[in-house]
Design a protein around this motif. Structure first.
Motif, short mmCIF file in Angstrom:
data_model
loop_
_atom_site.label_atom_id
_atom_site.label_comp_id
_atom_site.label_asym_id
_atom_site.label_seq_id
_atom_site.Cartn_x
_atom_site.Cartn_y
_atom_site.Cartn_z
N ASP A 103 41.65 37.72 47.61
CA ASP A 103 40.28 37.21 47.71
C ASP A 103 39.43 37.80 46.58
OD1 ASP A 103 40.85 35.79 50.00
OD2 ASP A 103 40.21 37.39 51.36
N GLY A 104 38.38 37.09 46.22
CA GLY A 104 37.49 37.59 45.18
C GLY A 104 37.24 36.54 44.12
N TRP A 105 36.55 36.95 43.08
CA TRP A 105 36.19 36.06 41.99
C TRP A 105 37.43 35.39 41.39
CZ3 TRP A 105 31.27 35.11 39.85
CH2 TRP A 105 30.22 35.87 40.39
N GLN A 146 38.43 39.87 38.05
CA GLN A 146 38.17 41.12 38.76
C GLN A 146 36.97 41.86 38.17
OE1 GLN A 146 40.09 43.65 41.49
NE2 GLN A 146 37.91 43.30 41.29
N CYS A 147 36.71 41.69 36.86
CA CYS A 147 35.56 42.34 36.21
C CYS A 147 34.25 41.97 36.88
CB CYS A 147 35.48 41.92 34.75
SG CYS A 147 36.83 42.49 33.69
N ASP A 169 45.94 29.08 37.07
CA ASP A 169 44.53 28.91 37.45
C ASP A 169 44.13 30.09 38.32
OD1 ASP A 169 42.06 28.14 38.60
OD2 ASP A 169 42.56 26.02 38.27
N PHE A 170 43.20 30.91 37.84
CA PHE A 170 42.79 32.11 38.57
C PHE A 170 42.08 31.80 39.89
CE2 PHE A 170 42.41 34.40 34.23
CZ PHE A 170 43.76 34.64 34.22
N ARG A 171 41.60 30.58 40.06
CA ARG A 171 40.94 30.24 41.31
C ARG A 171 41.94 30.04 42.44
NH1 ARG A 171 37.89 25.35 38.46
NH2 ARG A 171 40.05 25.22 37.70
N ASP A 172 43.20 29.83 42.08
CA ASP A 172 44.27 29.66 43.06
C ASP A 172 45.12 30.92 43.05
OD1 ASP A 172 46.06 28.63 44.86
OD2 ASP A 172 47.17 27.45 43.38
N HIS A 206 33.30 41.53 39.92
CA HIS A 206 32.93 42.36 41.06
C HIS A 206 32.31 43.68 40.59
CE1 HIS A 206 33.14 44.70 44.73
NE2 HIS A 206 33.94 45.57 44.13
N TYR A 207 32.95 44.32 39.61
CA TYR A 207 32.43 45.59 39.11
C TYR A 207 31.06 45.42 38.45
CZ TYR A 207 37.41 46.65 39.66
OH TYR A 207 38.68 46.78 40.16
N LEU A 208 30.92 44.37 37.65
CA LEU A 208 29.65 44.11 36.99
C LEU A 208 28.54 43.86 38.00
CD1 LEU A 208 30.98 41.78 34.15
CD2 LEU A 208 30.05 44.07 33.83
N ASP A 209 28.86 43.13 39.05
CA ASP A 209 27.89 42.83 40.09
C ASP A 209 27.47 44.11 40.82
OD1 ASP A 209 26.24 41.23 41.63
OD2 ASP A 209 27.82 40.62 43.01
N ASP A 210 28.43 44.95 41.14
CA ASP A 210 28.15 46.20 41.84
C ASP A 210 27.20 47.11 41.05
OD1 ASP A 210 29.38 45.97 44.26
OD2 ASP A 210 30.84 47.56 43.95
#
Length: 421
Positions: free
Chosen positions: A98-100, A54-55, A91-94, A57-61
């Motif tokens: 939605d999101g990173w 989740q970090c 596994d965080f990809r599963d 998304h914030y870093l990208d913004d």
């Protein structure tokens, strides 16, 4: 970085860690003058080294992600839990949300410096070696006093003040906002090592979390970094981690040797930072905002290191506060309770439910259960990936109740304090 201090600024930010850098970057993007005041000098050591997806998304913004990606940090896509040779993988990809699904494991000295340098490159002023000694709340022009390293005392006035001072908890201390944390007081022993892990089954892209084979209240972390380094820690009650006498390094090594998976992986490891301890780290405050100020990240509340929520909450709080500050300085009336504190605490309470369930045994009974419906596993993966504010996830909107029910289905029978049978 600009080191001169603007004593009449739009926004003053106390602390140059992740929350401070995030807030500063977002605010200068709003066209505001931002002055960051940091007591220490960077780079400096900090724990909290395993990020959550989740970090990202914030870093990208905030325009900070490019600086992080240039750091060559160890990728991370999940967590492995181990207890008495039984392993479970998240596994965080599963995941449900939605999101990173990937992020990084970072040495914070480098990570934090990259963030604040990127914020400064966007236009934030940053001053190191200054200590805030007093604060005067005011809805229009709050002010603070700081002392520099020469001993000179100066007053700074701003349109708004954000406290991102982390464990320093500057405004909570100066304003008497602290209250007893709801989590039990615990202690961590930790070190950095050259780990020399060669085992082919070891997944460097995941944090390893272990449970002591004879004492479920003790747990371990192994956070792989790039280039064969790692952070290794043990967490438990102060009594348990002090048992056996000796110095911290000896007790840390004895505890590592007691866990089969950690003992095997770390055989031959060499400490590169002396074993350190941190105790009584959980913290809470009576409120996260007041006239002309708001508290970000650990400066307000810190839960526990078990699910690496600290940096996520820090970045979330800054990401949430910055646009509110910008609106207020443009003349809007902000309902700080309903637009900042209440929604921020909703996610914190989700993390708290998972932390409590870890220590009372409900969550381990779930994680180490052999057969989960894929949908439920994806919901739990989302929370552990940092998506603790996604109320469409039943394990966010009703975390405590659903964790209890699922634990019972997984065979957990111990009553949960404060829960009805």
């Amino acid at each position: 970085m600009k080191s001169d201090i603007d004593v009449d600024t739009d926004v003053a930010v106390i602390g140059a860690g992740p929350a401070g850098a995030m807030a500063a970057a977002l605010l200068v993007r709003c066209g505001l003058k931002v002055q960051v005041l940091e007591r220490s000098h960077f780079p400096r050591f900090s724990i909290g080294e395993s990020l959550l997806p989740q970090c990202m998304h914030y870093l990208d913004d905030a325009g900070l992600l490019t600086a992080v990606e240039a750091g060559g940090f160890q990728p991370k896509n999940g967590a492995v839990f181990t207890r008495r040779d039984h392993e479970a993988v998240i596994d965080f990809r599963d995941k449900f949300t939605d999101g990173w699904g990937t992020t990084y494991q970072v040495e914070r000295a480098d990570f934090d410096q990259r963030l604040i340098e990127a914020a400064a490159a966007q236009g934030a002023r940053v001053a190191f070696g200054v200590t805030v000694t007093s604060f005067r709340p005011d809805p229009q022009r709050p002010s603070l006093t700081y002392i520099d390293e020469s001993g000179q005392e100066t007053t700074l006035t701003a349109g708004f003040v954000l406290d991102a001072s982390g464990y320093g908890r500057v405004l909570a201390r100066l304003l008497g906002l602290g209250r007893d944390p709801r989590l039990e007081t615990r202690m961590a022993l930790f070190a950095h090592v050259e780990e020399q892990i060669r085992e082919p089954t070891f997944d460097r892209d995941k944090i390893l979390i272990g449970v002591h084979p004879d004492d479920d209240s003790l747990w371990y972390w192994l956070i792989p970094f790039a280039h064969g380094r790692a952070s290794v820690g043990v967490v438990g009650s102060m009594q348990a981690l002090s048992a056996g006498g000796g110095d911290s390094e000896r007790r840390w090594q004895q505890l590592i040797d007691a866990e089969p998976r950690f003992s095997k992986l770390l055989r031959g490891a060499r400490t590169t930072r002396p074993v350190a301890s941190l105790q009584g780290y959980s913290a809470d405050v009576s409120r996260l905002h007041g006239p002309g100020y708001a508290l970000l990240g650990n400066a307000g509340e810190f839960l526990d290191p078990v699910f690496s929520s600290g940096v996520t909450i820090a970045l979330r709080s800054a990401h949430q506060a910055a646009p509110l500050v910008a609106r207020q300085l443009r003349g809007d009336t902000i309902d700080w309770h309903n637009e900042f504190e209440r929604p921020l605490r909703q996610g914190i309470e989700t993390f708290r439910a998972f932390v409590e369930a870890w220590y009372d045994g409900r969550l381990p009974s779930i994680i180490f259960h052999d057969a989960h419906p894929a949908t439920i596993k994806r919901m739990i993966s989302s929370v552990l990936a940092g998506y603790a504010w996604d109320t469409a996830n039943p394990f966010v909107s009703g975390a405590q109740r659903r964790l209890t029910t699922l634990a019972e289905l997984c065979g957990h029978t111990q009553a949960v304090p404060g829960e009805n049978p």
